[in-house]
Scaffold this motif. Structure first.
Motif, short mmCIF file in Angstrom:
data_model
loop_
_atom_site.label_atom_id
_atom_site.label_comp_id
_atom_site.label_asym_id
_atom_site.label_seq_id
_atom_site.Cartn_x
_atom_site.Cartn_y
_atom_site.Cartn_z
N THR A 155 0.83 -1.21 0.00
CA THR A 155 0.00 0.00 0.00
C THR A 155 0.86 1.26 0.00
O THR A 155 0.35 2.35 -0.29
N TRP A 156 2.12 1.12 0.32
CA TRP A 156 3.03 2.28 0.33
C TRP A 156 3.74 2.45 -1.01
O TRP A 156 4.67 3.26 -1.11
N ALA A 157 3.34 1.71 -2.04
CA ALA A 157 4.07 1.72 -3.31
C ALA A 157 4.19 3.12 -3.90
O ALA A 157 5.26 3.52 -4.37
N ASP A 158 3.10 3.89 -3.88
CA ASP A 158 3.15 5.24 -4.44
C ASP A 158 4.12 6.13 -3.67
O ASP A 158 4.86 6.93 -4.25
N LEU A 159 4.12 5.98 -2.33
CA LEU A 159 5.01 6.79 -1.51
C LEU A 159 6.46 6.36 -1.71
O LEU A 159 7.37 7.20 -1.73
N VAL A 160 6.69 5.05 -1.87
CA VAL A 160 8.04 4.56 -2.12
C VAL A 160 8.56 5.10 -3.45
O VAL A 160 9.73 5.50 -3.56
N LEU A 161 7.70 5.13 -4.47
CA LEU A 161 8.09 5.67 -5.76
C LEU A 161 8.48 7.14 -5.64
O LEU A 161 9.50 7.58 -6.20
N LYS A 162 7.68 7.91 -4.92
CA LYS A 162 7.99 9.32 -4.74
C LYS A 162 9.31 9.49 -3.98
O LYS A 162 10.13 10.37 -4.32
N LEU A 163 9.53 8.67 -2.97
CA LEU A 163 10.76 8.74 -2.20
C LEU A 163 11.97 8.44 -3.09
O LEU A 163 13.00 9.10 -3.00
N TRP A 164 11.82 7.45 -3.97
CA TRP A 164 12.91 7.11 -4.89
C TRP A 164 13.14 8.24 -5.89
O TRP A 164 14.28 8.58 -6.20
N GLN A 165 12.04 8.82 -6.39
CA GLN A 165 12.16 9.91 -7.36
C GLN A 165 12.92 11.10 -6.78
O GLN A 165 13.83 11.66 -7.42
N PHE A 166 12.54 11.49 -5.58
CA PHE A 166 13.16 12.66 -4.96
C PHE A 166 14.49 12.34 -4.28
O PHE A 166 15.19 13.24 -3.84
N GLY A 167 14.81 11.06 -4.21
CA GLY A 167 16.07 10.64 -3.60
C GLY A 167 17.09 10.21 -4.63
O GLY A 167 17.79 11.04 -5.23
N GLN A 168 17.14 8.92 -4.91
CA GLN A 168 18.17 8.38 -5.79
C GLN A 168 18.08 8.91 -7.20
O GLN A 168 19.11 9.29 -7.80
N LEU A 169 16.86 8.97 -7.78
CA LEU A 169 16.74 9.45 -9.16
C LEU A 169 17.19 10.90 -9.28
O LEU A 169 17.85 11.27 -10.26
#
Length: 388
Positions: A217-231
């Motif tokens: 259920t946290w998939a969308d938040l994980v994606l955002k975290l990756w976008q603003f972090g590693q990406l």
């Protein structure tokens, strides 16, 4: 009253109310999750789709640029967002296209292509399918991110109910043999025995499925975290660039990524400007070739103007945890035998939830009469009645 008794009652209170709050939603998830275990088989049974041509092993893939051109010819006015190698059909590729590069990818058209001939297969509308409706109910109840987060909260309460149930189970069964079913007792005692036995037998599985469900259920938040972090770190020096007017061939970009990450296989390509890439890069995501590493992705960023590799890194741990939790939650990594096991365990979980609701309703209806009837059967059954 001893401290141990007070502590047990507190745990019983936690078990009862955490269970009651989440039970109806857990029933929804179990009922909708059951057909999702067999979603491939159900789709094959209910829906016809064009099959790719059968080719001998080792047949080379079609040029991706030619395949892409054929896909776009079938969807005029659309632009490509993603190229996806179909995990369920190794001879097919899915091209995700939308009205613009910034449009919502969840509303894209999915065009299926023959991976070896590059020919158009079909563009199925999956939104009306039974399995799609079940998936939406299971993941967000058609409520988007708020629905996902709400179901995640229910999943946390479910895990709390399981853990608290373990705590109250041992004292409630200290005068009974493990697995006791008192067939000659009252109906509520028999249902209590079924509830307790099924619950303790499935405790490991329900914890795994419950916890992985929360992570999903946290998939969308994980994606955002990756976008603003590693990406963001990988593309920081290119932040001022816009989408190139002319892109380097996607087939060449995939070849560069495959050469840069040997031993891994392309999984999907994100075009410049999409949510998985920057405005000036192809993001080629590759996976390993073992049962575990096939679920883990590694991005390689290819400059969309020059066709050169700019960066590649392993995904952060929280993204890897999400990738691993998804197949574990649905049991779709071990073939049909594991699917059948998952389905049986799912049905047993429905029984646990159903008996919990029944016990609570009987208690509400009969009040202390039920409690006294249980207490007369065994001095410990009254404590066990704290389960819903």
């Amino acid at each position: 009253m001893t401290a141990a008794t007070i502590s047990l009652r507190r745990w019983g209170f936690v078990h009862k109310w955490s269970s009651l709050i989440c039970t109806l939603f857990m029933l929804l998830l179990c009922v909708t999750g059951l057909p999702l275990i067999f979603h491939d088989e159900i789709d094959d049974l209910l829906h016809d789709q064009v099959k790719p041509a059968e080719v001998p092993p080792g047949t080379p893939q079609a040029n991706l640029d030619s395949l892409l051109a054929n896909a776009l010819a079938s969807a005029p006015g659309k632009v490509p967002h993603f190229l996806v190698w179909d995990r369920d059909d190794p001879n097919a590729m899915v091209v995700s296209v939308g009205p613009s590069i910034t449009s919502d990818p969840s509303k894209n058209t999915l065009v299926r292509m023959d991976l070896h001939t590059g020919a158009y297969l079909d563009a199925p509308d999956v939104t009306g399918r039974f399995t799609y409706i079940m998936l939406k109910l299971h993941t967000d109840m058609f409520a988007g991110l708020p629905g996902k987060l709400f179901l995640g909260l229910m999943g946390i309460l479910f895990c709390v109910a399981i853990i608290s149930g373990i705590v109250v189970y041992a004292p409630s069964m200290r005068k009974l043999s493990f697995g006791t079913y008192r067939a000659r007792r009252t109906r509520i005692v028999r249902w209590l025995d079924v509830h307790n036995l099924a619950g303790i037998l499935l405790v490991a599985w329900t914890l795994v499925v419950g916890f992985t469900g929360v992570i999903n259920t946290w998939a969308d938040l994980v994606l955002k975290l990756w976008q603003f972090g590693q990406l963001s770190e990988m593309t920081a020096q290119y932040s001022g660039r816009s989408v190139p007017a002319k892109l380097t061939p996607v087939n060449a970009a995939v070849a560069v990524a495959s050469q840069a990450v040997p031993g891994m296989t392309p999984s999907f390509v994100a075009f410049p400007g999409t949510i998985f890439s920057s405005k000036s890069h192809y993001a080629v995501f590759l996976h390993g070739n073992t049962p575990l590493t096939s679920r883990l992705l590694k991005p390689a960023l290819i400059d969309a103007e020059t066709g050169k590799l700019t960066d590649t890194r392993d995904m952060p741990w929280y993204v890897s945890a999400l990738f691993i939790s998804q197949p574990l939650h649905f049991g779709d990594y071990g073939g049909m035998p594991l699917k059948i096991i998952w389905a049986v365990l799912d049905v047993l979980t429905i029984i646990i939830l159903g008996t919990g609701v029944y016990l609570w309703l009987r208690r509400r209806k009969a009040g202390v009469t039920v409690e006294r009837s249980i207490a007369s059967a065994s001095s410990v059954e009254n404590a066990a009645l704290t389960s819903p």
